[in-house]
Design a protein around this motif. Structure first.
Motif, PDB file in Angstrom:
ATOM      1  N   LYS A   3      -5.490  -2.666 -11.418  1.00 46.20           N
ATOM      2  CA  LYS A   3      -6.280  -1.644 -12.107  1.00 46.20           C
ATOM      3  C   LYS A   3      -5.445  -0.396 -12.407  1.00 46.20           C
ATOM      4  O   LYS A   3      -5.784   0.381 -13.304  1.00 46.20           O
ATOM      5  CB  LYS A   3      -7.513  -1.283 -11.269  1.00 46.20           C
ATOM      6  N   SER A   4      -4.346  -0.230 -11.664  1.00 44.48           N
ATOM      7  CA  SER A   4      -3.467   0.925 -11.906  1.00 44.48           C
ATOM      8  C   SER A   4      -2.715   0.809 -13.224  1.00 44.48           C
ATOM      9  O   SER A   4      -2.071   1.769 -13.657  1.00 44.48           O
ATOM     10  CB  SER A   4      -2.469   1.078 -10.752  1.00 44.48           C
ATOM     11  N   LYS A  34      -5.932  -5.851  -6.313  1.00 47.42           N
ATOM     12  CA  LYS A  34      -6.888  -5.333  -7.297  1.00 47.42           C
ATOM     13  C   LYS A  34      -6.539  -3.899  -7.696  1.00 47.42           C
ATOM     14  O   LYS A  34      -6.562  -3.553  -8.881  1.00 47.42           O
ATOM     15  CB  LYS A  34      -8.312  -5.389  -6.725  1.00 47.42           C
ATOM     16  N   GLU A  35      -6.217  -3.077  -6.698  1.00 45.91           N
ATOM     17  CA  GLU A  35      -5.879  -1.686  -6.997  1.00 45.91           C
ATOM     18  C   GLU A  35      -4.606  -1.597  -7.844  1.00 45.91           C
ATOM     19  O   GLU A  35      -4.519  -0.770  -8.759  1.00 45.91           O
ATOM     20  CB  GLU A  35      -5.698  -0.894  -5.693  1.00 45.91           C
ATOM     21  N   TRP A  91       0.829  -1.210   0.000  1.00 39.02           N
ATOM     22  CA  TRP A  91       0.000   0.000   0.000  1.00 39.02           C
ATOM     23  C   TRP A  91       0.862   1.257   0.000  1.00 39.02           C
ATOM     24  O   TRP A  91       0.527   2.253  -0.652  1.00 39.02           O
ATOM     25  CB  TRP A  91      -0.940   0.002   1.206  1.00 39.02           C
ATOM     26  N   TYR A 130      -7.402   5.247 -14.348  1.00 38.62           N
ATOM     27  CA  TYR A 130      -7.655   4.740 -12.992  1.00 38.62           C
ATOM     28  C   TYR A 130      -6.482   5.078 -12.074  1.00 38.62           C
ATOM     29  O   TYR A 130      -6.679   5.459 -10.920  1.00 38.62           O
ATOM     30  CB  TYR A 130      -7.874   3.225 -13.018  1.00 38.62           C
ATOM     31  N   ARG A 131      -5.268   4.938 -12.588  1.00 40.61           N
ATOM     32  CA  ARG A 131      -4.079   5.241 -11.787  1.00 40.61           C
ATOM     33  C   ARG A 131      -4.078   6.709 -11.357  1.00 40.61           C
ATOM     34  O   ARG A 131      -3.764   7.021 -10.207  1.00 40.61           O
ATOM     35  CB  ARG A 131      -2.818   4.918 -12.596  1.00 40.61           C
ATOM     36  N   ASN A 168     -14.360   2.607 -11.349  1.00 34.69           N
ATOM     37  CA  ASN A 168     -14.055   1.383 -10.606  1.00 34.69           C
ATOM     38  C   ASN A 168     -14.668   0.143 -11.257  1.00 34.69           C
ATOM     39  O   ASN A 168     -13.950  -0.825 -11.541  1.00 34.69           O
ATOM     40  CB  ASN A 168     -14.512   1.520  -9.151  1.00 34.69           C
ATOM     41  N   LEU A 210      -6.737   7.207  -8.706  1.00 32.19           N
ATOM     42  CA  LEU A 210      -6.318   6.596  -7.449  1.00 32.19           C
ATOM     43  C   LEU A 210      -5.355   7.508  -6.708  1.00 32.19           C
ATOM     44  O   LEU A 210      -5.456   7.681  -5.481  1.00 32.19           O
ATOM     45  CB  LEU A 210      -5.674   5.233  -7.712  1.00 32.19           C
ATOM     46  N   HIS A 256       3.060   0.964  -8.707  1.00 39.74           N
ATOM     47  CA  HIS A 256       2.084  -0.114  -8.632  1.00 39.74           C
ATOM     48  C   HIS A 256       2.666  -1.483  -8.998  1.00 39.74           C
ATOM     49  O   HIS A 256       2.193  -2.503  -8.504  1.00 39.74           O
ATOM     50  CB  HIS A 256       0.870   0.204  -9.511  1.00 39.74           C
TER      51      HIS A 256
END
Length: 421
Positions: free
Chosen positions: A218-219, A214-215, A181, A224-225, A288, A228, A189
């Motif tokens: 998706k990045s 998942k994040e 994280w 999306y990146r 998302n 985020l 990522h």
């Protein structure tokens, strides 16, 4: 049988995650010695780990009544409240635990984690350092210290602390997930993904790592990146920023639009700004589930998504695709009447993508949360709009306007609901 042997066996079973077996052993022990405070506390801990919070807290209270000078019991009760997002109660209990037994590192670590959630990063760092002064190897304190440093933009110090935590326990899923994280927040990522994978290798059921994976996946999608990173930035500004910053952006766009509109040479700038703002807002609504849809075709992503997320992704993309197909077909067919029922159907399908993204599966009006329920209601109104346009076209515009009004109202109320969090 010796109750101490039974207690140690229950501790071992709990440490292995075999909570039901540990509870059975503790019941036998308490049958022989009902006033065994440590057994009552461990029984409560097993129930907390099974999300049975009220009963778990009741047993811990029984342990406290038998041994009120055991700081660990107050720590356990604080942990139960923390798991229920009752941070204020948890902080009071942790301070009580520290006042009774200031030589335990664990309460400092949990208190630091809570302060991070409350956006009190300096206080979190102070508590983590106090815990590490007691036990330099405490994993929770090391992780909390790294998170606090990361939030305070002291990236090098944060990475050094995470590496120290991994050297202490290289197979700790919590540490790998925390590291992931921290890296994800810094936009790294790909590196973050490896730590999330390692955390899931150690514990395949670790939801924090699954969410991080998942994040990170998706990045790979640039929009999306970027969103985020915007989300991390807003979150780190504090609780009020969640509603204040969007309002400030909206106000700035209105000011720019009004200022540039009066001059022909700058009018296009205003149009571009408004268009960019519109794209930004729509993206925050649907990015998302759209990103989740692309994960369905990723070798890791399709396993990271749960069934509800998969259905949400499919329905949102289906609604968007159908809406665009109807819109494009009508336009190229030469249909130019603005409020023709076909256009109402197209825009209803496009708008429905937003509430469809809020729905949780299996469908239920209870148990899935208020947001899911509102999403189901709005989707129902959207479907009613489509049916009206097909069967009673003379009423389609009225119903469609009602759907649009509810859609706008819900999104504004959603912004103000964030104020209260």
């Amino acid at each position: 049988m010796d109750t101490q042997v039974m207690f140690e066996r229950a501790q071992l079973l709990h440490g292995q995650g075999r909570f039901t077996e540990a509870i059975q052993e503790l019941k036998l022990l308490l049958g022989q010695e009902p006033q065994h405070a440590a057994a009552l506390a461990l029984y409560g801990r097993c129930l907390i780990d099974q999300h049975q919070y009220p009963e778990g807290i009741r047993l811990i209270d029984s342990a406290i009544s038998l041994d009120p000078y055991n700081g660990y019991y107050f720590y356990l009760k604080a942990f139960a409240f923390y798991r229920q997002n009752a941070n204020d109660k948890a902080i009071l209990l942790l301070n009580k635990s520290i006042s009774i037994e200031p030589w335990r590192a664990a309460p400092y670590g949990l208190l630091a984690i809570i302060y991070i959630e409350e956006k009190k990063f300096q206080e979190a760092l102070t508590k983590a350092d106090e815990g590490l002064a007691i036990d330099p190897t405490d994993i929770t304190c090391l992780n909390a210290r790294a998170m606090a440093l990361n939030k305070m933009k002291r990236t090098d110090d944060a990475i050094e602390t995470m590496q120290e935590a991994l050297s202490q326990d290289p197979d700790n899923e919590f540490t790998h997930s925390t590291f992931g994280w921290n890296l994800l927040e810094k936009g790294r990522h790909r590196e973050a993904r490896e730590h999330f994978r390692e955390a899931l290798r150690i514990d395949p059921n670790y939801e924090n790592a699954r969410a991080g994976l998942k994040e990170s996946l998706k990045s790979n999608i640039p929009p999306y990146r970027w969103l985020l990173q915007y989300s991390f930035w807003v979150t780190n500004k504090g609780k009020k920023a969640g509603w204040a910053i969007p309002l400030l952006i909206y106000a700035a766009v209105r000011v720019i639009s009004s200022t540039t509109r009066s001059n022909e040479s700058t009018a296009m700038i205003g149009v571009v700004v408004v268009l960019a703002y519109f794209v930004f807002v729509v993206a925050t609504w649907i990015i998302n589930p759209v990103a989740n849809f692309f994960l369905l075709f990723n070798k890791d992503g399709k396993y990271a998504l749960n069934a509800s997320e998969k259905w949400t992704a499919i329905t949102v993309m289906g609604s968007l695709f159908l809406g665009l197909a109807v819109l494009v077909t009508a336009w190229f067919s030469g249909l130019r009447e603005e409020f023709h029922p076909v256009y109402i159907i197209a825009f209803a399908l496009l708008l429905m993508a937003v509430p469809l993204g809020d729905i949780r599966y299996p469908l239920a009006f209870r148990g899935n949360g208020t947001t899911s329920t509102i999403g189901m209601v709005l989707t129902g109104v959207g479907l009613l709009t489509i049916l009206t346009a097909i069967l009673l076209p003379e009423f389609a515009l009225t119903v469609g306007f009602g759907f649009l009004l509810l859609f706008i109202l819900n999104n504004w109320l959603g912004l103000f609901r964030n104020m209260r969090r």
